[in-house]
Each structure stands twice: as C-alpha cells, then as structure tokens.
Design a protein around this motif. Structure first.
Motif, short mmCIF file in Angstrom:
data_model
loop_
_atom_site.label_atom_id
_atom_site.label_comp_id
_atom_site.label_asym_id
_atom_site.label_seq_id
_atom_site.Cartn_x
_atom_site.Cartn_y
_atom_site.Cartn_z
N TYR A 1 -3.24 6.81 5.76
CA TYR A 1 -2.15 7.61 5.18
C TYR A 1 -1.25 8.16 6.28
O TYR A 1 -0.01 8.13 6.15
N TYR B 1 0.43 12.97 0.00
CA TYR B 1 -0.99 12.84 -0.32
C TYR B 1 -1.37 13.82 -1.43
O TYR B 1 -0.88 14.95 -1.47
N THR C 1 -0.29 9.08 -2.69
CA THR C 1 -1.53 8.32 -2.54
C THR C 1 -2.72 9.24 -2.33
O THR C 1 -2.58 10.46 -2.21
N THR D 1 -7.25 5.21 0.07
CA THR D 1 -6.25 4.90 1.10
C THR D 1 -6.80 5.32 2.47
O THR D 1 -6.62 4.61 3.46
N SER E 1 -10.95 1.26 8.69
CA SER E 1 -9.63 1.08 8.08
C SER E 1 -9.08 -0.32 8.30
O SER E 1 -9.54 -1.07 9.18
N GLY F 1 -4.76 5.22 -5.23
CA GLY F 1 -5.37 4.75 -4.00
C GLY F 1 -4.89 3.34 -3.66
O GLY F 1 -4.61 2.54 -4.55
N PHE F 2 -4.81 3.04 -2.36
CA PHE F 2 -4.34 1.72 -1.89
C PHE F 2 -5.44 0.92 -1.20
O PHE F 2 -5.19 -0.15 -0.68
N LEU G 1 -7.12 1.11 1.69
CA LEU G 1 -6.86 0.73 3.08
C LEU G 1 -7.99 1.19 4.00
O LEU G 1 -7.90 1.02 5.22
#
Length: 273
Positions: free
Chosen positions: A251, A264, A242, A246, A220, A210-211, A213
């Motif tokens: 994404y 994903y 990811t 995220t 977001s 996960g990032f 975001l």
C-alpha cells in the motif's frame, strides 16, 4: 453511499477489534448491504459499536470461499433471518492453504451451512437488485498474483492449484456513481478492472477492497509488479480504497505513486461517496 469497515487486519483505535479478514457495511439510499463477514463473530461486535443492526441487513455478499471472508456466516445467519446471502456456486468447495512447514490447513467455509434457505448461489454475472450485481468468471489478461501460491482446492481427492473461479465482485450504482468492491482480487486487480470494462464499456468511479499483493507466509509482490499496478490504477482516474490482503508495504508503494487517488481502510473507518 456510506461505507463502514467492520473487520480488517488493522484498526483505527483500540475501540474496535481487528483480525486477518474483511467485512464492509455499505448503506445505499434504500438498501443495507454487507460485503464479507470476516473470520469470526468479530464483525457483529464491531457492528454494534458502529451503530449497525445486523438484523436489518438486506443482502450479504461473500466474495469467495475462504474463512477470512466468510467465517462469520454462522453468526450472521443466527442474527439475521431475512437477508439473502449471495455466494458463488463454488464457494463451498474444499479450499486449503499449504503452509511453509508443508502442513495443509483448511481455509474454506463451513460446509454445514451450504443448504441454508437464505443462501443463493451465483455465477458469472448475477443481478441482485436494481443497481446491485455481482460478476465472476474473470478473463485472465495478466498473471494472477504470485501471492496466490500455496492456495489449493481439493478435486476428487487430489490437491490442485486454486483458479479462483469462486471469487466474485460487487457492483453498486447509485446517483450516477459506480462502485466496484473486491474481496481479495485473487484473479488480479487489473484483470478484474479490465473485465469490468469489457462488461460495461467504462471504469468504475470508486474501487474498494483487497488487491492481494501480500501474503503472510511469502511476503509481498515484487517492486516492479506493484509499480506497474499503481500506474495502471492511476490511469483509470478512479478513486481507490484498499485494505486487508493488499498489505501495508505494498500500500505504501501504491500511495507513493498514486497519492490522493488511493487511501487505506482500517477497522472502524467510515467513508461517504
């Protein structure tokens, strides 16, 4: 390496349950590894459907001290009596989330498990086995995600902004390939990759995780920020998978810029690298 997604926010089919959380099963040539265990016992249910015996896992790495990554720890310890469990030494501190209605929710781990004999505290750069290590203490070259807002730590009775010193990242090297696994990248995916480069003098071949975001209560990250991250990731020439924090909208924006460089991972997905 074989990677199966045991828990993620979404699922590839109704055969697998999903929840807000993350759990990945990683099988190397000679090790069976779990990275995070989701928010509940769901990881165990999905593992059985994916032909994974949790009792056979050699190492469990929990990325940070939030329930959606370590909520299944009690279940794991009941099922597996041999695995070493690696958490940052600060992972059992008291973590909270401030909700839009100003309510404080506890989002940390079950403190009663802290002294289990299988648990090994880590910090900074910690070597688990040949070709397997974790690292933390991320240098902040870029701002952390704004979606960290409202995530707090209790310090001497006072609520303070969480600096995510308890977050660690996993590195696995095998057959000439280097895999980096992040849980939520609360410290910022660019910062984590820059820190990795400072440690190793190179970028990993693959990055999974996960990032951060997006956040359910605040939405977001902005278009400009996501676009900047996408261009940075593209320039690394690594392959990205990811998931989780995220967010699907971020994404999709990353995918528009990065194309085949990013995909994903939903619950039930399998990849081989």
């Amino acid at each position: 390496m074989l990677i199966k997604t045991l828990v993620e926010n979404t699922t590839i089919s109704e055969d697998y349950g999903n929840e807000h959380g993350l759990s990945l099963y990683i099988e190397t040539n000679n090790r069976k590894i779990l990275f995070d265990i989701g928010a509940s016992e769901l990881f165990l249910q999905n593992a059985k459907k994916l032909d994974i015996n949790i009792a056979d896992v050699d190492f469990l790495i929990i990325s940070h001290g939030h329930y959606d990554h370590g909520g299944g720890l009690k279940t794991f310890l009941q099922e597996n009596k041999k695995s070493e469990v690696f958490l940052h030494r600060l992972a059992f501190e008291k973590y909270y989330a401030l909700r839009p209605n100003d309510k404080l929710d506890y989002v940390g781990l079950d403190g009663k498990l802290k002294h289990n004999k299988q648990i090994i505290p880590t910090s900074d750069r910690f070597f688990i086995s040949k070709g397997i290590q974790v690292f933390s203490n991320i240098t902040q070259k870029e701002s952390r995600p704004t979606s960290n807002s409202g995530l707090l730590i209790e310090n001497n009775g006072q609520m303070m902004e969480d600096t995510f010193a308890h977050e660690q990242n996993l590195v696995i090297e095998e057959d000439g390939k280097v895999l980096l696994v992040t849980g939520c990248a609360h410290n910022g995916i660019i910062n984590i990759l820059e820190h990795f480069h400072d440690l190793r003098g190179r970028i990993p071949d693959y990055v999974i995780g996960g990032f951060h975001l997006s956040k359910r209560s605040v939405g977001s990250e902005g278009f400009y920020t996501i676009d900047k991250i996408a261009k940075y990731l593209m320039d690394t020439k690594a392959k990205y998978y990811t998931c989780h924090c995220t967010g699907l909208e971020p994404y999709n924006q990353l995918k528009t810029v990065m194309g085949e460089s990013i995909d994903y991972m939903s619950t039930g997905s399998k990849i081989t690298i």
